[in-house]
Design a protein around this motif. Structure first.
Motif, PDB file in Angstrom:
ATOM      1  N   SER A 300      16.986   5.094 -26.176  1.00 14.98           N
ATOM      2  CA  SER A 300      17.464   5.726 -24.946  1.00 14.98           C
ATOM      3  C   SER A 300      16.324   6.410 -24.196  1.00 14.98           C
ATOM      4  O   SER A 300      16.218   6.292 -22.968  1.00 14.98           O
ATOM      5  CB  SER A 300      18.567   6.734 -25.269  1.00 14.98           C
ATOM      6  N   LEU A 301      15.452   7.115 -24.917  1.00 17.46           N
ATOM      7  CA  LEU A 301      14.339   7.783 -24.244  1.00 17.46           C
ATOM      8  C   LEU A 301      13.337   6.775 -23.686  1.00 17.46           C
ATOM      9  O   LEU A 301      12.775   6.988 -22.608  1.00 17.46           O
ATOM     10  CB  LEU A 301      13.646   8.735 -25.213  1.00 17.46           C
ATOM     11  N   ALA A 302      13.092   5.684 -24.403  1.00 15.22           N
ATOM     12  CA  ALA A 302      12.210   4.647 -23.873  1.00 15.22           C
ATOM     13  C   ALA A 302      12.758   4.076 -22.570  1.00 15.22           C
ATOM     14  O   ALA A 302      12.010   3.863 -21.604  1.00 15.22           O
ATOM     15  CB  ALA A 302      12.028   3.536 -24.903  1.00 15.22           C
ATOM     16  N   LEU A 303      14.060   3.851 -22.517  1.00 12.44           N
ATOM     17  CA  LEU A 303      14.662   3.282 -21.303  1.00 12.44           C
ATOM     18  C   LEU A 303      14.770   4.316 -20.190  1.00 12.44           C
ATOM     19  O   LEU A 303      14.625   3.977 -19.011  1.00 12.44           O
ATOM     20  CB  LEU A 303      16.038   2.703 -21.647  1.00 12.44           C
ATOM     21  N   VAL A 304      15.016   5.572 -20.547  1.00 12.57           N
ATOM     22  CA  VAL A 304      14.997   6.632 -19.532  1.00 12.57           C
ATOM     23  C   VAL A 304      13.615   6.700 -18.883  1.00 12.57           C
ATOM     24  O   VAL A 304      13.478   6.845 -17.662  1.00 12.57           O
ATOM     25  CB  VAL A 304      15.388   7.981 -20.148  1.00 12.57           C
ATOM     26  N   PHE A 305      12.577   6.591 -19.706  1.00  8.37           N
ATOM     27  CA  PHE A 305      11.227   6.578 -19.156  1.00  8.37           C
ATOM     28  C   PHE A 305      11.041   5.415 -18.184  1.00  8.37           C
ATOM     29  O   PHE A 305      10.513   5.591 -17.079  1.00  8.37           O
ATOM     30  CB  PHE A 305      10.205   6.484 -20.287  1.00  8.37           C
ATOM     31  N   LEU A 306      11.465   4.219 -18.566  1.00  8.17           N
ATOM     32  CA  LEU A 306      11.315   3.065 -17.678  1.00  8.17           C
ATOM     33  C   LEU A 306      12.119   3.245 -16.383  1.00  8.17           C
ATOM     34  O   LEU A 306      11.680   2.835 -15.307  1.00  8.17           O
ATOM     35  CB  LEU A 306      11.766   1.790 -18.394  1.00  8.17           C
ATOM     36  N   LEU A 307      13.278   3.870 -16.486  1.00  2.00           N
ATOM     37  CA  LEU A 307      14.128   4.048 -15.305  1.00  2.00           C
ATOM     38  C   LEU A 307      13.585   5.103 -14.347  1.00  2.00           C
ATOM     39  O   LEU A 307      13.921   5.089 -13.161  1.00  2.00           O
ATOM     40  CB  LEU A 307      15.540   4.434 -15.743  1.00  2.00           C
ATOM     41  N   PHE A 308      12.744   6.023 -14.832  1.00  2.00           N
ATOM     42  CA  PHE A 308      12.216   7.082 -13.970  1.00  2.00           C
ATOM     43  C   PHE A 308      10.701   6.975 -13.793  1.00  2.00           C
ATOM     44  O   PHE A 308      10.067   7.936 -13.366  1.00  2.00           O
ATOM     45  CB  PHE A 308      12.583   8.453 -14.533  1.00  2.00           C
ATOM     46  N   ASP A 309      10.145   5.817 -14.088  1.00  2.70           N
ATOM     47  CA  ASP A 309       8.709   5.607 -13.917  1.00  2.70           C
ATOM     48  C   ASP A 309       8.441   4.856 -12.619  1.00  2.70           C
ATOM     49  O   ASP A 309       7.595   3.969 -12.556  1.00  2.70           O
ATOM     50  CB  ASP A 309       8.153   4.820 -15.111  1.00  2.70           C
ATOM     51  N   GLY A 310       9.172   5.225 -11.576  1.00  3.75           N
ATOM     52  CA  GLY A 310       8.993   4.575 -10.276  1.00  3.75           C
ATOM     53  C   GLY A 310       8.078   5.368  -9.369  1.00  3.75           C
ATOM     54  O   GLY A 310       7.448   6.344  -9.767  1.00  3.75           O
ATOM     55  N   GLY A 311       8.018   4.949  -8.119  1.00  9.34           N
ATOM     56  CA  GLY A 311       7.177   5.626  -7.142  1.00  9.34           C
ATOM     57  C   GLY A 311       6.038   4.748  -6.678  1.00  9.34           C
ATOM     58  O   GLY A 311       6.022   3.527  -6.888  1.00  9.34           O
ATOM     59  N   ALA A 316       2.564   0.672 -13.086  1.00 11.26           N
ATOM     60  CA  ALA A 316       3.263   1.485 -14.073  1.00 11.26           C
ATOM     61  C   ALA A 316       4.362   0.669 -14.745  1.00 11.26           C
ATOM     62  O   ALA A 316       4.953  -0.229 -14.132  1.00 11.26           O
ATOM     63  CB  ALA A 316       3.852   2.728 -13.411  1.00 11.26           C
ATOM     64  N   PRO A 317       4.657   0.939 -16.012  1.00 10.98           N
ATOM     65  CA  PRO A 317       5.675   0.149 -16.715  1.00 10.98           C
ATOM     66  C   PRO A 317       7.023   0.118 -16.012  1.00 10.98           C
ATOM     67  O   PRO A 317       7.687  -0.926 -15.990  1.00 10.98           O
ATOM     68  CB  PRO A 317       5.769   0.856 -18.078  1.00 10.98           C
ATOM     69  N   GLY A 318       7.451   1.256 -15.437  1.00 12.89           N
ATOM     70  CA  GLY A 318       8.748   1.274 -14.786  1.00 12.89           C
ATOM     71  C   GLY A 318       8.830   0.371 -13.572  1.00 12.89           C
ATOM     72  O   GLY A 318       9.859  -0.259 -13.313  1.00 12.89           O
TER      73      GLY A 318
END
Length: 692
Positions: A300-311, A316-318
């Motif tokens: 869950s934390l790995a996917l939360v990171f991917l979901l909020f690694d935008g911009g 970046a991985p997200g």
């Protein structure tokens, strides 16, 4: 089993006989995935099936290019290969289930003095890793001098890897793999389903689709695999990216040909939910193979990171997750990299021909997804072989490396032999992309999010529970740090032609998975149960607070609930009207976004230049009329008239442009086009076109 004892002098001076801890076997016995619940095994087989399909299709496609055969023959060969593969796998499973179990290797004795020295060395290495990682994390987060961050990265990665290697050889038996439980499998399926649905409703146009989807569309329309240009001509000019090693785009084109639909329908409607679903399962599988505790929390934390690694930023991985997962190179990152690491870990646990076969299949599949695999997979193979080298099993390590890296290295050799090239000629433009102080922050971000990323990645060799995986992780993180050293990308570009694309080496660091490992470690710290939950929740809140949602407008993404292609509705509508109005072979001048959409939807109508830098490799071909095309691209994208009128008028005649489409607000430019003998034709609320 024999218990080994040694004479040890105590602090009071007395002498006692004390049993010594035992050295682990020279080759750990057992598969790290053994004992998983049936639901997890079903998910793993789905991922394995995807690897087999990609690998067999890649072999078939390369054979078809050599033999110059068409799509129907290729599909027939692929079906035959899959049937044969199913028979072989079934036979091997039968033999494995009826064969004798292997004996456990003998256990060696150890030297107490040496063990104490190793313990002191491990303590020193841990301390150095923590200090160097902290320096690198602070420098990256604050956006300070990048060479300092690179130096801290290399030191932390090097000492962390050394610690992992010592731990691998230290006394004590490796803990047996613990089944992850049914809850972990259901968590993975829930996330996979939710994110697959999110991938369906996101709209994020990407100009890289010009080459990939155009190639798929040619195959969908003609039923053949091209070996020459399909963007500017009908097989007249050389290909912009040569040779066509990646088979994924041919696969989507072949599926569109069989279904009788546009290639964009397969690429944009079918691939994203399927690839996203499988990628989440692959990430969960990697975390299970690493024996991460609190697996639902880690995933869950790995996917939360991917979901909020935008911009802002492209590396970046997200930003390379579900919003671009229809592209082969992104599928390589999200699906194949985790799977290859699992296969490598399985081979390190039990070197066998069957496990080597999976390594080979993964290497072939990776080449089929992207030419990036030609340098990425050998690095993964090196990291995967490292634990065997530490355990002094050189022949097994060489075999594992060769199995995974053979096909990518062969593809690289062929590419160099035939004069391989890429459309992106960085020596002519965008030289800043050679600079690690530019692409490093693009990957790692800055601020709190950058701090979390660097701590998680540089702590990977220490925090990952599985011993072999620690060594592999440390080696791969160190290799990532090498690309951050100033001058490395320029040197690589001069020697072998690999320059700015080396930023993709960061893909082997599995950043999202390591963020999940950090979160799982926080959730299982020896504190009270409420504090464990709060620490993991706090990390998730920090990521969400510091990051940008990848589905937001700030990340260049819109949400579109109806089924859609990955192009703006205004450009799709205009392109469809223009294609219906045009005749086969007509040439269109339009801004780059509309030009790309036209080239993605059809190969029967050509555009002057959908991306300016795609023309560079043809600048010396007199048939291409490079100066004329450059003048028209400048006119269409920048919309100048004063000072360009004569050049644009001459270029329109030289290239015999049939249609010109410009934004509605460009009235002065449209009037100029009409003055050159064009008449107003199709139009939409966004674009107006004039035709001869």
């Amino acid at each position: 089993m024999t218990v080994v004892a040694a004479t040890v002098r105590t602090g009071s001076g007395s002498v006692v006989d004390e049993p010594l801890p035992q050295r682990p076997p020279s080759r750990p016995v057992g598969d790290p995935e053994v004992g998983e619940p049936p639901l997890a095994r079903i998910c793993d087989r789905a991922v394995d099936l995807a690897v087999v399909v990609l690998a067999t299709w890649t072999l078939v496609y390369h054979g078809c290019l050599l033999l110059r055969v068409s799509v129907p023959w290729a599909v027939s060969a692929e079906v035959g290969a899959l049937v044969l593969g199913a028979v072989v796998v079934r036979h091997r499973r039968y033999r494995r289930s009826h064969g004798r179990p292997r004996d456990e290797p003998a256990i060696d004795t150890i030297d107490t003095t040496r063990a104490l020295a190793q313990a002191r060395a491990q303590t020193a290495l841990i301390g150095t890793t923590v200090v160097a990682a902290a320096i690198a994390a602070v420098v990256v987060a604050a956006g300070w001098v990048w060479p300092v961050a690179a130096a801290g990265w290399l030191v932390a990665a090097g000492t962390g890897t050394a610690w992992a290697a010592l731990r691998l050889r230290a006394p004590g038996r490796t803990a047996p793999a613990r089944p992850s439980g049914r809850g972990a499998a259901w968590t993975a399926l829930a996330w996979a389903t939710a994110l697959a649905l999110l991938s369906v409703v996101t709209l994020a146009p990407n100009p890289d689709d010009l080459y990939y989807v155009n190639l798929s569309q040619w195959i969908a329309e003609h039923g053949t695999f091209p070996l020459r240009d399909t963007i500017f001509s009908d097989l007249v000019f050389p290909m912009s990216s040569w040779p066509p090693m990646a088979s994924y785009d041919a696969l989507t084109g072949a599926l569109a040909y069989l279904a009788g639909v546009n290639a964009a329908s397969v690429v944009y409607l079918v691939v994203p939910p399927l690839a996203t679903f499988l990628s989440v399962l692959a990430l969960s599988r990697l975390l299970r193979a690493w024996r991460v505790a609190a697996l639902p929390v880690a995933l869950s934390l790995a996917l939360v990171f991917l979901l909020f690694d935008g911009g802002d930023g492209y590396a970046a991985p997200g930003t390379l997750f579900l919003t671009r997962i229809w592209q082969g190179k992104v599928i390589l990152l999200c699906l194949l990299v985790p799977v290859l690491l699992v296969y490598a870990l399985r081979f390190a646990a039990r070197p066998s021909r069957a496990n080597a076969g999976w390594l080979a299949a993964g290497g072939v599949a990776a080449v089929g997804l992207s030419t990036t695999a030609m340098f990425l997979v050998p690095l993964l193979a090196l990291g995967g072989a490292a634990p065997l080298l530490v355990r002094r099993r050189g022949r097994a390590a060489l075999g594992g490396f060769a199995a995974m890296a053979a096909y990518p290295l062969a593809a690289a050799a062929v590419t160099l032999a035939v004069g391989g090239r890429s459309a992106d000629m960085f020596e002519l433009r965008r030289l800043y992309r050679f600079d690690p102080s530019w692409f490093g922050p693009e990957i790692l971000r800055d601020g709190l999010l950058g701090l979390v990323v660097v701590v998680a990645v540089l702590g990977g060799a220490v925090l990952v529970p599985q011993r072999d995986a620690r060594v592999t992780t440390g080696v791969l993180v160190f290799l990532t740090g090498v690309t951050f050293v100033p001058g490395v990308t320029e040197l690589s570009g001069d020697l072998v032609g690999l320059g700015p694309t080396l930023w993709r080496v960061s893909w082997v660091a599995t950043i999202a998975a390591l963020v999940g490992v950090l979160g799982a470690r926080l959730a299982t710290m020896p504190t009270s149960r409420p504090l464990r939950g709060l620490s993991a929740a706090a990390l998730a809140l920090v990521i969400a607070f510091a990051g940008v949602p990848i589905w937001s407008a700030a990340n260049g993404v819109d949400l579109e609930l109806r089924p859609h292609w990955q192009h703006g509705p205004e450009s799709v509508r205009t392109a469809e009207l223009l294609i219906d109005h045009a005749r086969p072979g007509d040439l269109v001048l339009a801004p780059d976004d509309l030009s790309i959409t036209v080239d993605v939807l059809t190969t029967r109508v050509k555009t002057v230049a959908p991306r300016a830098y795609f023309m560079d490799y043809l600048r010396d071909d007199p048939r291409f009329h490079f100066p004329a095309r450059l003048a028209l691209v400048t006119f269409a994208d920048e919309l100048p008239v004063r000072g360009y009128a004569a050049r644009v008028a001459r270029a329109l005649d030289v290239l015999d442009v049939d249609h010109v489409c410009l934004p509605r607000e460009a009235e002065q430019q449209l009037d100029f086009v009409v003055s050159q003998g064009y008449q107003r034709s199709v139009g939409t609320p966004w674009y107006a076109c004039a035709s001869r």
